[in-house]
Design a protein around this motif. Sequence first.
Motif, PDB file in Angstrom:
ATOM      1  N   PHE A 105     -16.220  23.291 -13.675  1.00  0.00           N
ATOM      2  CA  PHE A 105     -16.017  21.981 -13.060  1.00  0.00           C
ATOM      3  C   PHE A 105     -15.335  20.997 -14.008  1.00  0.00           C
ATOM      4  CE2 PHE A 105     -18.950  23.884 -10.173  1.00  0.00           C
ATOM      5  CZ  PHE A 105     -18.704  23.294  -8.936  1.00  0.00           C
ATOM      6  N   GLY A 106     -14.892  21.497 -15.152  1.00  0.00           N
ATOM      7  CA  GLY A 106     -14.050  20.709 -16.055  1.00  0.00           C
ATOM      8  C   GLY A 106     -14.692  19.423 -16.540  1.00  0.00           C
ATOM      9  N   LEU A 107     -14.062  18.284 -16.217  1.00  0.00           N
ATOM     10  CA  LEU A 107     -14.509  16.982 -16.719  1.00  0.00           C
ATOM     11  C   LEU A 107     -15.925  16.626 -16.289  1.00  0.00           C
ATOM     12  CD1 LEU A 107     -11.235  14.890 -16.200  1.00  0.00           C
ATOM     13  CD2 LEU A 107     -12.125  15.833 -18.340  1.00  0.00           C
ATOM     14  N   HIS A 108     -16.369  17.204 -15.167  1.00  0.00           N
ATOM     15  CA  HIS A 108     -17.722  16.900 -14.675  1.00  0.00           C
ATOM     16  C   HIS A 108     -18.797  17.710 -15.379  1.00  0.00           C
ATOM     17  CE1 HIS A 108     -15.122  15.535 -11.359  1.00  0.00           C
ATOM     18  NE2 HIS A 108     -16.083  14.661 -11.108  1.00  0.00           N
ATOM     19  N   CYS A 109     -18.399  18.669 -16.210  1.00  0.00           N
ATOM     20  CA  CYS A 109     -19.362  19.609 -16.785  1.00  0.00           C
ATOM     21  C   CYS A 109     -20.435  18.903 -17.614  1.00  0.00           C
ATOM     22  CB  CYS A 109     -18.621  20.634 -17.631  1.00  0.00           C
ATOM     23  SG  CYS A 109     -19.714  21.774 -18.513  1.00  0.00           S
ATOM     24  N   GLU A 110     -20.030  18.107 -18.598  1.00  0.00           N
ATOM     25  CA  GLU A 110     -21.000  17.508 -19.506  1.00  0.00           C
ATOM     26  C   GLU A 110     -21.945  16.549 -18.776  1.00  0.00           C
ATOM     27  OE1 GLU A 110     -21.175  14.844 -23.618  1.00  0.00           O
ATOM     28  OE2 GLU A 110     -19.274  15.711 -22.950  1.00  0.00           O
ATOM     29  N   GLY A 111     -21.373  15.655 -17.946  1.00  0.00           N
ATOM     30  CA  GLY A 111     -22.197  14.681 -17.241  1.00  0.00           C
ATOM     31  C   GLY A 111     -23.186  15.337 -16.291  1.00  0.00           C
ATOM     32  N   PHE A 112     -22.725  16.346 -15.526  1.00  0.00           N
ATOM     33  CA  PHE A 112     -23.613  17.024 -14.585  1.00  0.00           C
ATOM     34  C   PHE A 112     -24.662  17.859 -15.309  1.00  0.00           C
ATOM     35  CE2 PHE A 112     -20.679  17.088 -10.595  1.00  0.00           C
ATOM     36  CZ  PHE A 112     -20.769  15.709 -10.551  1.00  0.00           C
ATOM     37  N   SER A 113     -24.297  18.396 -16.491  1.00  0.00           N
ATOM     38  CA  SER A 113     -25.284  19.150 -17.279  1.00  0.00           C
ATOM     39  C   SER A 113     -26.428  18.249 -17.698  1.00  0.00           C
ATOM     40  CB  SER A 113     -24.612  19.767 -18.513  1.00  0.00           C
ATOM     41  OG  SER A 113     -23.631  20.704 -18.149  1.00  0.00           O
ATOM     42  N   HIS A 114     -26.097  17.067 -18.224  1.00  0.00           N
ATOM     43  CA  HIS A 114     -27.143  16.092 -18.580  1.00  0.00           C
ATOM     44  C   HIS A 114     -27.978  15.743 -17.352  1.00  0.00           C
ATOM     45  CE1 HIS A 114     -26.167  15.225 -22.747  1.00  0.00           C
ATOM     46  NE2 HIS A 114     -24.883  15.120 -22.438  1.00  0.00           N
ATOM     47  N   LEU A 115     -27.306  15.587 -16.217  1.00  0.00           N
ATOM     48  CA  LEU A 115     -27.983  15.141 -14.997  1.00  0.00           C
ATOM     49  C   LEU A 115     -29.008  16.164 -14.520  1.00  0.00           C
ATOM     50  CD1 LEU A 115     -26.207  13.409 -12.042  1.00  0.00           C
ATOM     51  CD2 LEU A 115     -27.929  15.125 -11.596  1.00  0.00           C
ATOM     52  N   ILE A 116     -28.583  17.430 -14.377  1.00  0.00           N
ATOM     53  CA  ILE A 116     -29.515  18.418 -13.819  1.00  0.00           C
ATOM     54  C   ILE A 116     -30.601  18.799 -14.822  1.00  0.00           C
ATOM     55  CG2 ILE A 116     -27.780  19.313 -12.216  1.00  0.00           C
ATOM     56  CD1 ILE A 116     -27.460  21.734 -13.998  1.00  0.00           C
ATOM     57  N   ILE A 117     -30.286  18.751 -16.120  1.00  0.00           N
ATOM     58  CA  ILE A 117     -31.317  19.041 -17.119  1.00  0.00           C
ATOM     59  C   ILE A 117     -32.380  17.949 -17.119  1.00  0.00           C
ATOM     60  CG2 ILE A 117     -31.767  19.179 -19.602  1.00  0.00           C
ATOM     61  CD1 ILE A 117     -29.133  20.674 -19.901  1.00  0.00           C
ATOM     62  N   SER A 118     -31.958  16.672 -17.043  1.00  0.00           N
ATOM     63  CA  SER A 118     -32.939  15.581 -17.012  1.00  0.00           C
ATOM     64  C   SER A 118     -33.793  15.645 -15.755  1.00  0.00           C
ATOM     65  CB  SER A 118     -32.223  14.226 -17.113  1.00  0.00           C
ATOM     66  OG  SER A 118     -31.357  14.024 -16.013  1.00  0.00           O
ATOM     67  N   ALA A 119     -33.181  16.040 -14.619  1.00  0.00           N
ATOM     68  CA  ALA A 119     -33.951  16.173 -13.383  1.00  0.00           C
ATOM     69  C   ALA A 119     -34.956  17.317 -13.498  1.00  0.00           C
ATOM     70  CB  ALA A 119     -33.009  16.407 -12.203  1.00  0.00           C
ATOM     71  N   LEU A 120     -34.534  18.434 -14.111  1.00  0.00           N
ATOM     72  CA  LEU A 120     -35.450  19.569 -14.289  1.00  0.00           C
ATOM     73  C   LEU A 120     -36.581  19.206 -15.244  1.00  0.00           C
ATOM     74  CD1 LEU A 120     -36.168  22.550 -13.829  1.00  0.00           C
ATOM     75  CD2 LEU A 120     -34.721  23.101 -15.798  1.00  0.00           C
ATOM     76  N   ARG A 121     -36.251  18.479 -16.325  1.00  0.00           N
ATOM     77  CA  ARG A 121     -37.296  18.076 -17.276  1.00  0.00           C
ATOM     78  C   ARG A 121     -38.391  17.282 -16.562  1.00  0.00           C
ATOM     79  NH1 ARG A 121     -36.593  17.603 -22.736  1.00  0.00           N
ATOM     80  NH2 ARG A 121     -34.337  17.425 -22.471  1.00  0.00           N
ATOM     81  N   ARG A 122     -37.961  16.362 -15.718  1.00  0.00           N
ATOM     82  CA  ARG A 122     -38.926  15.558 -14.956  1.00  0.00           C
ATOM     83  C   ARG A 122     -39.731  16.444 -14.011  1.00  0.00           C
ATOM     84  NH1 ARG A 122     -37.195  11.076 -10.432  1.00  0.00           N
ATOM     85  NH2 ARG A 122     -39.286  10.626  -9.662  1.00  0.00           N
ATOM     86  N   PHE A 123     -39.061  17.411 -13.381  1.00  0.00           N
ATOM     87  CA  PHE A 123     -39.732  18.316 -12.449  1.00  0.00           C
ATOM     88  C   PHE A 123     -40.771  19.169 -13.171  1.00  0.00           C
ATOM     89  CE2 PHE A 123     -40.072  22.435 -10.331  1.00  0.00           C
ATOM     90  CZ  PHE A 123     -40.348  22.070  -9.016  1.00  0.00           C
ATOM     91  N   LEU A 124     -40.397  19.713 -14.333  1.00  0.00           N
ATOM     92  CA  LEU A 124     -41.308  20.595 -15.072  1.00  0.00           C
ATOM     93  C   LEU A 124     -42.494  19.850 -15.656  1.00  0.00           C
ATOM     94  CD1 LEU A 124     -38.760  22.901 -16.947  1.00  0.00           C
ATOM     95  CD2 LEU A 124     -40.087  23.420 -14.889  1.00  0.00           C
ATOM     96  N   ASN A 125     -42.336  18.559 -15.923  1.00  0.00           N
ATOM     97  CA  ASN A 125     -43.466  17.768 -16.446  1.00  0.00           C
ATOM     98  C   ASN A 125     -44.606  17.697 -15.452  1.00  0.00           C
ATOM     99  OD1 ASN A 125     -42.307  17.200 -18.915  1.00  0.00           O
ATOM    100  ND2 ASN A 125     -41.387  15.276 -18.239  1.00  0.00           N
ATOM    101  N   LEU A 126     -44.270  17.838 -14.165  1.00  0.00           N
ATOM    102  CA  LEU A 126     -45.293  17.741 -13.115  1.00  0.00           C
ATOM    103  C   LEU A 126     -45.669  19.099 -12.537  1.00  0.00           C
ATOM    104  CD1 LEU A 126     -43.835  14.639 -11.196  1.00  0.00           C
ATOM    105  CD2 LEU A 126     -45.674  14.669 -12.888  1.00  0.00           C
ATOM    106  N   ALA A 127     -44.887  20.141 -12.873  1.00  0.00           N
ATOM    107  CA  ALA A 127     -45.128  21.470 -12.300  1.00  0.00           C
ATOM    108  C   ALA A 127     -45.819  22.366 -13.326  1.00  0.00           C
ATOM    109  CB  ALA A 127     -43.806  22.098 -11.866  1.00  0.00           C
TER     110      ALA A 127
END
Length: 582
Positions: free
Chosen positions: A91-113
């Motif tokens: 996804f080129g230019l979107h790679c870094e920003g989306f990587s931060h985005l989905i990792i932060s969302a997963l971190r929040r998810f795993l804190n409660l799971a």
Amino acid sequence: MGIEEGVVELHDDKGKIDKKLTISVHTFSDLTYTSPVVFLYLLKECYAHGTCKATNKFRILQQKVYHALENSPQPGPATFVVWCLYVLPIFGLHCEGFSHLIISALRRFLNLAPISEDTSKAKVIAARLFLDIVGGLVDHDERIVVKILEVFDVKLADVDEALCQLNVQDDYKPDTAKTLVEDYIFKLIDSQSYMTAASLLEHFSIRHSGQSFLVKMMQNKQSRAAEKWATFMGKSMLCALVQEYADQNMLKQAYETIKKNDLKQEFPDVYHKCKESSLKKLAEKALWDLAEAKTHGDKQLLEYLVYLAMEAGYSEKVDELCERYSLEGFLNVKESEGSVLQSKYLHLDELAVENIIWVDEVDGLCAAISHIEGCKVVGLDCEWKPNYVKGSKPNKVSIMQIASDKTVFIFDLIKLFEDIPDILDNCLSRILQSPRILKLGYNFQCDIKQLAHSYGELRCFNNYEKLLDIQNVFKDARGGLSGLAEKILGTGLNKTRRNSNWELRPLGHNQLEYAALDAAVLVHIFHHFHNHSQSAGFPDGHDKIEWKSHIVSRMDNPKKAKKESKNKRELEDDINKRGQSN
């Protein structure tokens, strides 16, 4: 999967929809049969069609991804995110920003799971992803690499296991996971990516020995990375870091490291040097009470604070500290104070001020107002006791100074308000709302707000006419009123008593002189500018008409507002006459 396009609406503080802050989104209502590629494509479309700023987009999409992870992505939320990270580089230019985005969302998810089979599988895939990134098969930013390892809790053992599962014929040839990781870290160090290198050393518990790494980071001004690594390495490396800070005169960083890691006994001289530097900065800002509190009763620091007060010519602070803490052996600076102040700072005698009159009762108030009403130009200032408690309300304005050419009246607002509030209100209204008297202040609109806040029952501070804030005229002046006085009159003001206790009664002689000087100097700056505008070094065209454009009024009464335009039309002639007469 059904895809439904909708709009997320953002609301302002009043609950109203802000049409500018909307973002077009797809509802990820069921991810059972959605592949990572399709998911990321929909995410990209959401971002592309959003109309708000990038920060708000990130926040909203992070929330959407978090909820998407609850909608049964297969084979599981953590595994789904790992495969997304495998795909994201396309996804080129979107790679870094989306990587931060989905990792932060997963971190929040795993804190409660709870830990599940899915997270265990995801860790295995994440370890393989790390190997593919190191081997150059998948392109991810180094900061993403650290986040991947952290969120999936990938350790050396996991990397070692992933290596064992690789075919013997592939490109990976290191003997152990530790060797591979160290080689990768050394490459980061060579490219000066010190923070990432320090983070990986800490994450994998690899103790890279020797001070050369620390020195290299400090030489490249990477103190945050150096501190992170030294903290991981332990006390001996923290001591080396403090010494580096001290050698480079980075005293604030040295002090914070000493304090945070309880190294005061190891560096008593550096600690005191850091504290002394902090005290000096507070003294330069006239924050003497706060500086005293920062000493915590340490005799060595208190003696240093006394020397600072002596150097500033603040004799009453010297006496106060010596008496309070039984400090002896200091030279008497009272005799030398006069010559120091006269040579270094502007003195009241130089402004030809003949009287400082304290006003705290009704007869004195009436006499003062009668005198001021006969003046065409006066200087205004006020003082209040500083409050060093964070988040607390400021103290009431204690005194207000009004200066004419030769007399300064200092009004005890606290006592006058307590004894005769109605008379005080009427008297000050006659001055502040008079269209015949030009009132000079320095950042006085801030002071008038503080006055209105302190004495909300009085109407006199809610309206004023013909107020000239000199700060707005000389916007290029540095150092506040003291800097402006030095530029125009040739000598600055001694501000050491600025933050003293203005609720003390009676005020000390030096406090009275300080308060009087701040108001009187405004009148002299005004007159001096008219008489010596060219010799003072100001640019051509900065003449009397400039003063007029900065005069302001605030009136709640519509009739007074109507008069204001007439007063302004007469103002230029009025100022010209005053300039000629002085």
